[in-house]
Design a protein around this motif. Structure first.
Motif, short mmCIF file in Angstrom:
data_model
loop_
_atom_site.label_atom_id
_atom_site.label_comp_id
_atom_site.label_asym_id
_atom_site.label_seq_id
_atom_site.Cartn_x
_atom_site.Cartn_y
_atom_site.Cartn_z
N ASP A 1 0.71 -1.14 0.07
CA ASP A 1 0.05 -0.04 -0.04
C ASP A 1 1.03 1.21 0.05
O ASP A 1 0.57 2.45 -0.40
CB ASP A 1 -0.94 -0.05 1.21
N PHE A 2 2.04 1.02 0.75
CA PHE A 2 2.70 2.15 0.76
C PHE A 2 4.42 1.80 0.76
O PHE A 2 4.85 0.82 1.50
CB PHE A 2 2.62 3.07 2.27
N ILE B 1 -4.88 6.80 -1.67
CA ILE B 1 -4.94 7.01 -0.29
C ILE B 1 -5.46 8.50 -0.24
O ILE B 1 -4.87 9.44 -0.61
CB ILE B 1 -3.70 6.87 0.48
N ASP B 2 -6.65 8.74 0.55
CA ASP B 2 -7.19 10.16 0.65
C ASP B 2 -6.38 11.10 1.34
O ASP B 2 -6.25 12.12 1.13
CB ASP B 2 -8.50 10.02 1.15
N GLY C 1 9.78 8.26 12.43
CA GLY C 1 9.05 8.95 11.33
C GLY C 1 7.90 7.89 11.05
O GLY C 1 8.11 6.83 10.81
N ARG C 2 6.59 8.25 11.31
CA ARG C 2 5.72 7.34 11.26
C ARG C 2 4.44 8.00 10.10
O ARG C 2 4.14 9.09 10.11
CB ARG C 2 4.75 7.31 12.47
N PRO D 1 -1.72 2.47 10.14
CA PRO D 1 -0.18 2.36 9.99
C PRO D 1 0.10 1.96 8.45
O PRO D 1 -0.47 1.05 8.01
CB PRO D 1 0.44 1.69 10.87
N LEU D 2 1.24 2.82 7.75
CA LEU D 2 1.46 2.38 6.58
C LEU D 2 2.96 2.15 6.80
O LEU D 2 3.40 1.08 5.96
CB LEU D 2 1.45 4.00 5.55
#
Length: 133
Positions: free
Chosen positions: A3-4, A52-53, A107-108, A116-117
């Motif tokens: 996804d990321f 992703i919005d 860094g999140r 979470p990504l």
């Protein structure tokens, strides 16, 4: 594809150029060194496996294990694909020997709903410059 996917993380130091930050958990490695009072900005490059919005970047810092602050930046909505490059606003590092030392930085990345990504852990040494000759 995930996804990321974080492709690059960099620190841009005013009058100092770009410092590449190794991806992954680099807490066991030597910290990146930056001078006290430097103006720095964080550069992020990522790719998405779905729309992703709202991509959110949260930066939490600690000093000697004690949390000292968290900032949250909504990067915006992005479509599947990329790579996307984002540069966060510059900020001045603290000045004075009392503020020098090693800081932990987490860094999140999350989506707009808080899911979470990915997460990165790093250490940065704020150093007092040697006297000029």
């Amino acid at each position: 594809m995930e996804d990321f996917e974080l492709l690059d993380l960099s620190l841009y130091v005013e009058d100092g150029g770009r410092l590449a930050v190794p991806l992954g958990d680099s807490r066991a490695e030597a910290p990146l060194e930056v001078p006290e009072g430097a103006v720095v900005s964080v550069g992020l490059t990522f790719r998405l496996g779905r729309d992703i919005d709202a991509v959110v970047f949260e930066d939490t810092r600690d000093w000697d294990g004690a949390p000292i602050g968290t900032s949250r930046t909504v990067l915006g909505g992005f479509r599947c694909g990329g790579p996307y490059e984002v540069r966060l606003p510059p900020e001045r590092l603290p000045v004075g020997r009392a503020h020098c030392g090693v800081y932990g930085v987490t860094g999140r990345f999350t989506d707009g709903e808080g899911r979470p990504l990915t997460e990165e852990h790093h250490r940065i040494r704020v150093a007092h410059p040697p006297p000029a000759h």
